[in-house]
Write an enzyme that holds these catalytic residues in place. Structure first.
Site, PDB file in Angstrom:
ATOM      1  N   LYS A 127     -48.974  39.526  58.421  1.00 24.54           N
ATOM      2  CA  LYS A 127     -49.345  38.183  58.888  1.00 24.54           C
ATOM      3  C   LYS A 127     -50.848  38.050  58.725  1.00 24.54           C
ATOM      4  O   LYS A 127     -51.580  39.035  58.766  1.00 24.54           O
ATOM      5  CB  LYS A 127     -48.968  38.008  60.363  1.00 24.54           C
ATOM      6  CG  LYS A 127     -48.882  36.572  60.808  1.00 24.54           C
ATOM      7  CD  LYS A 127     -47.570  35.937  60.402  1.00 24.54           C
ATOM      8  CE  LYS A 127     -47.562  34.448  60.623  1.00 24.54           C
ATOM      9  NZ  LYS A 127     -46.252  33.858  60.304  1.00 24.54           N
ATOM     10  N   ASP A 167     -48.011  28.954  57.038  1.00 25.86           N
ATOM     11  CA  ASP A 167     -47.535  28.998  58.424  1.00 25.86           C
ATOM     12  C   ASP A 167     -48.203  27.791  59.092  1.00 25.86           C
ATOM     13  O   ASP A 167     -48.625  26.852  58.385  1.00 25.86           O
ATOM     14  CB  ASP A 167     -47.913  30.333  59.096  1.00 25.86           C
ATOM     15  CG  ASP A 167     -47.270  30.502  60.471  1.00 25.86           C
ATOM     16  OD1 ASP A 167     -46.050  30.577  60.547  1.00 25.86           O
ATOM     17  OD2 ASP A 167     -48.005  30.529  61.483  1.00 25.86           O
TER      18      ASP A 167
HETATM   19  P1  NDP Z   1     -46.497  23.028  61.598  1.00 29.53           P
HETATM   20  O1  NDP Z   1     -47.942  23.289  61.723  1.00 29.53           O
HETATM   21  O2  NDP Z   1     -45.964  22.315  60.413  1.00 29.53           O
HETATM   22  O3  NDP Z   1     -45.950  22.244  62.890  1.00 29.53           O
HETATM   23  C1  NDP Z   1     -46.108  22.699  64.178  1.00 29.53           C
HETATM   24  C2  NDP Z   1     -45.640  21.557  65.071  1.00 29.53           C
HETATM   25  O4  NDP Z   1     -45.590  22.008  66.411  1.00 29.53           O
HETATM   26  C3  NDP Z   1     -46.573  20.361  65.061  1.00 29.53           C
HETATM   27  O5  NDP Z   1     -45.788  19.213  65.216  1.00 29.53           O
HETATM   28  C4  NDP Z   1     -47.447  20.619  66.297  1.00 29.53           C
HETATM   29  O6  NDP Z   1     -48.019  19.438  66.834  1.00 29.53           O
HETATM   30  C5  NDP Z   1     -46.381  21.119  67.225  1.00 29.53           C
HETATM   31  N1  NDP Z   1     -46.926  21.854  68.352  1.00 29.53           N
HETATM   32  C6  NDP Z   1     -47.887  22.805  68.382  1.00 29.53           C
HETATM   33  N2  NDP Z   1     -48.053  23.263  69.633  1.00 29.53           N
HETATM   34  C7  NDP Z   1     -47.171  22.580  70.400  1.00 29.53           C
HETATM   35  C8  NDP Z   1     -46.849  22.594  71.760  1.00 29.53           C
HETATM   36  N3  NDP Z   1     -47.440  23.416  72.613  1.00 29.53           N
HETATM   37  N4  NDP Z   1     -45.871  21.751  72.189  1.00 29.53           N
HETATM   38  C9  NDP Z   1     -45.228  20.930  71.346  1.00 29.53           C
HETATM   39  N5  NDP Z   1     -45.508  20.854  70.043  1.00 29.53           N
HETATM   40  C10 NDP Z   1     -46.457  21.671  69.584  1.00 29.53           C
HETATM   41  O7  NDP Z   1     -45.795  24.455  61.758  1.00 29.53           O
HETATM   42  P2  NDP Z   1     -44.376  24.906  61.254  1.00 29.53           P
HETATM   43  O8  NDP Z   1     -43.369  23.866  61.543  1.00 29.53           O
HETATM   44  O9  NDP Z   1     -44.500  25.449  59.896  1.00 29.53           O
HETATM   45  O10 NDP Z   1     -44.134  26.179  62.195  1.00 29.53           O
HETATM   46  C11 NDP Z   1     -43.722  26.048  63.538  1.00 29.53           C
HETATM   47  C12 NDP Z   1     -43.405  27.427  64.076  1.00 29.53           C
HETATM   48  O11 NDP Z   1     -42.402  28.046  63.277  1.00 29.53           O
HETATM   49  C13 NDP Z   1     -44.550  28.424  64.106  1.00 29.53           C
HETATM   50  O12 NDP Z   1     -44.336  29.287  65.198  1.00 29.53           O
HETATM   51  C14 NDP Z   1     -44.361  29.216  62.829  1.00 29.53           C
HETATM   52  O13 NDP Z   1     -44.918  30.498  62.912  1.00 29.53           O
HETATM   53  C15 NDP Z   1     -42.859  29.301  62.795  1.00 29.53           C
HETATM   54  N6  NDP Z   1     -42.297  29.540  61.478  1.00 29.53           N
HETATM   55  C16 NDP Z   1     -42.559  28.694  60.444  1.00 29.53           C
HETATM   56  C17 NDP Z   1     -41.997  28.927  59.208  1.00 29.53           C
HETATM   57  C18 NDP Z   1     -42.164  27.982  58.090  1.00 29.53           C
HETATM   58  O14 NDP Z   1     -41.555  28.203  57.034  1.00 29.53           O
HETATM   59  N7  NDP Z   1     -42.942  26.919  58.223  1.00 29.53           N
HETATM   60  C19 NDP Z   1     -41.174  30.111  58.963  1.00 29.53           C
HETATM   61  C20 NDP Z   1     -40.885  30.874  60.143  1.00 29.53           C
HETATM   62  C21 NDP Z   1     -41.465  30.608  61.338  1.00 29.53           C
HETATM   63  P3  NDP Z   1     -49.564  19.052  66.585  1.00 29.53           P
HETATM   64  O15 NDP Z   1     -49.557  18.408  65.234  1.00 29.53           O
HETATM   65  O16 NDP Z   1     -49.892  18.151  67.695  1.00 29.53           O
HETATM   66  O17 NDP Z   1     -50.336  20.357  66.619  1.00 29.53           O
END
Ligand code: NDP
Length: 446
Positions: A127, A167
């Protein structure tokens, strides 16, 4: 922890990494499952597999200087934790977020090792990232930051060595800038990063993979109780890459997704969330989820993201960030009749939340199993790059579906072997561990 040897090792991990709460949480969660494995298979303890597993192969930390639009020089910190390459080249995402620190990187790298093992594909765990916050930065600032980040990172990565991906905060735009700089520095066009754009050897269906994979996994979980997604009410936190495509696939399979969130708050749409509107706001306009109610006036917006877990639903899928679902939220979900919680984000639930969920008899799946679709399609991107060939969307999607079914089967089989048939968290940890441990044993004292 009841096993003396594992307890001792965990105490020493605590002593050596006293301020790393996220890393300690990840190790404790996995070790708790491994107690019975250590007892049944003493050869792993004899070969010091547990001690070796909690020490990353290497941790690279570096300065990332870059110039903002006003001409000021700014400095961030970059990380790459290469955790374990027993079963393949290091593989794991890069996260750009102000909360990034060594503990978070180590926790995620440790988890990634197990997740990648479960995928059944030849990839090790890593990571990386930076405490750089892309929010509010101009295109030029993001590009200069990515170029500076890669100017140091390129020394440590390569298609057979370490293949980072995106990520949080690292999407197609950032991967493009990182890839461009790598190519310029090395003169090589090869699969050193995944999540690349389609015109320059990215894989179709990578964007959708984690969210779709999560839903394919949930479908398997529901099958075990003779049910389907059809007609189920779902709550999905976040509105980023994972959440959006989980909502798209869940809706396509007949579920009604009533709520989604971002870090500011959540929306509730009783009619079912219109995922095209979410994609428009989040992917095209890079806006806030509160704007959804402009397009769908019957929907409601609430400040504060944690409130989403107070909604009544059959299925809850945390897809935003780590530790987003605590015991209080879990208790509300249980009280409101929720029957399944599947993690889309990494380490979504706190350990006391998981304990409550299991005690109440809900179906529960840890992120390392249910969100492995993203890294799996990343590995398929590596395969396509090595072959200099591209599969169609349908071909990749079909492989993804098979991989998710395979993960479910492996986790269930391992759980059954130890008489804990419905405990997917336990089964996922055990199945993933045994594969990595056997590979380490075969390779000697390395
Ligand atoms: P993004 O950055 O695309 O999206 C994250 C989302 O979560 C945004 O909408 C963000 O909102 C929101 N968010 C962040 N903190 C909070 C909170 N405390 N409460 C509610 N919403 C919140 O990330 P991903 O979708 O790519 O990834 C999300 C998770 O999944 C992470 O933990 C990542 O490690 C995991 N993951 C992702 C993979 C992937 O392929 N993308 C693969 C495997 C795991 P805001 O815009 O306001 O920050």
């Amino acid at each position: 922890m009841e096993n003396e040897r594992l307890k001792e090792i965990y105490e020493s991990v605590k002593k050596r990494n006293p301020l790393e709460s996220e890393f300690l949480q990840a190790v404790s969660e996995v070790f708790t499952s491994l107690i019975v494995v250590a007892e049944k298979y003493p050869m792993y303890a004899r070969a010091a597999i547990f001690e070796r597993l909690v020490e990353p192969d290497r941790m690279i930390m570096f300065r990332v200087p870059w110039m903002d639009d006003m001409g000021n020089i700014r400095v961030n910190r970059g990380y790459r934790v290469q955790f374990n390459n027993a079963i393949g080249p290091y593989k794991g995402g890069l996260r750009f977020h102000p909360m990034v620190n060594l503990s978070v990187m180590k926790a995620l790298g440790f988890e990634q090792t197990f997740k990648n093992s479960l995928s059944g594909l030849p990839i090790g765990g890593a990571k990386g990232g930076s405490d750089f916050d892309p929010k509010g930065k101009s295109e030029g600032e993001v590009m200069r930051f990515c170029q500076s980040f890669m100017t140091e990172l390129f020394k440590y990565v390569g298609p057979d060595e370490d293949v980072p991906a995106g990520d949080q905060g690292v999407g197609a735009r950032e991967i493009g800038y990182l890839f461009g700089q790598y190519k310029r520095l090395t003169g090589q066009f090869h699969g050193v990063l995944t999540g690349k754009g389609i015109p320059y050897s990215g894989s179709l269906a990578r964007t959708e993979a984690t969210g779709y994979g999560l839903i394919y996994f949930v479908r398997e979980m529901l099958k075990s109780i003779d049910e389907t997604l059809y007609g189920k009410t779902a709550v999905i936190s976040g509105s980023g890459n994972v959440a959006i495509y989980a909502a798209v696939k869940a809706t396509a399979l007949g579920a009604c997704v009533v709520a989604m969130s971002d870090s500011g708050g959540y929306i509730y749409d009783e009619q079912g969330i219109d995922t095209d509107t979410i994609r428009l706001i989040k992917e095209k306009q890079r806006g806030r989820i509160s704007e959804y109610i402009k397009y769908r006036p019957k929907a409601k917006y609430f400040e504060g993201s944690a409130g989403i877990w107070g909604l009544k639903c059959d299925l809850a899928m945390p897809c935003a960030t780590q530790n987003e679902l605590n015991a209080e939220s879990a208790a509300k979900l249980i009280e409101n009749g929720c029957r399944l919680i599947a993690e889309g984000s990494n380490m979504s639930c706190t350990q006391d939340a998981i304990a409550l969920i299991k005690k109440a008899g809900l179906l529960y799946s840890p992120g390392k199993a249910s969100n492995a679709g993203g890294v799996s399609v990343s590995a398929l991107e590596m395969t396509q790059n090595s072959m200099r060939y591209s599969w169609s969307f349908e071909e990749v999607d079909a492989k993804l579906e098979e991989i998710m079914k395979g993960i479910y089967k492996k986790a269930t089989a391992a759980a059954k072997e130890f008489g804990r048939a419905t405990d997917l968290e336990f089964g996922a940890n055990v199945a993933a561990f045994i594969k990595v441990a056997d590979a380490m044993m075969a390779q000697g004292c390395v």
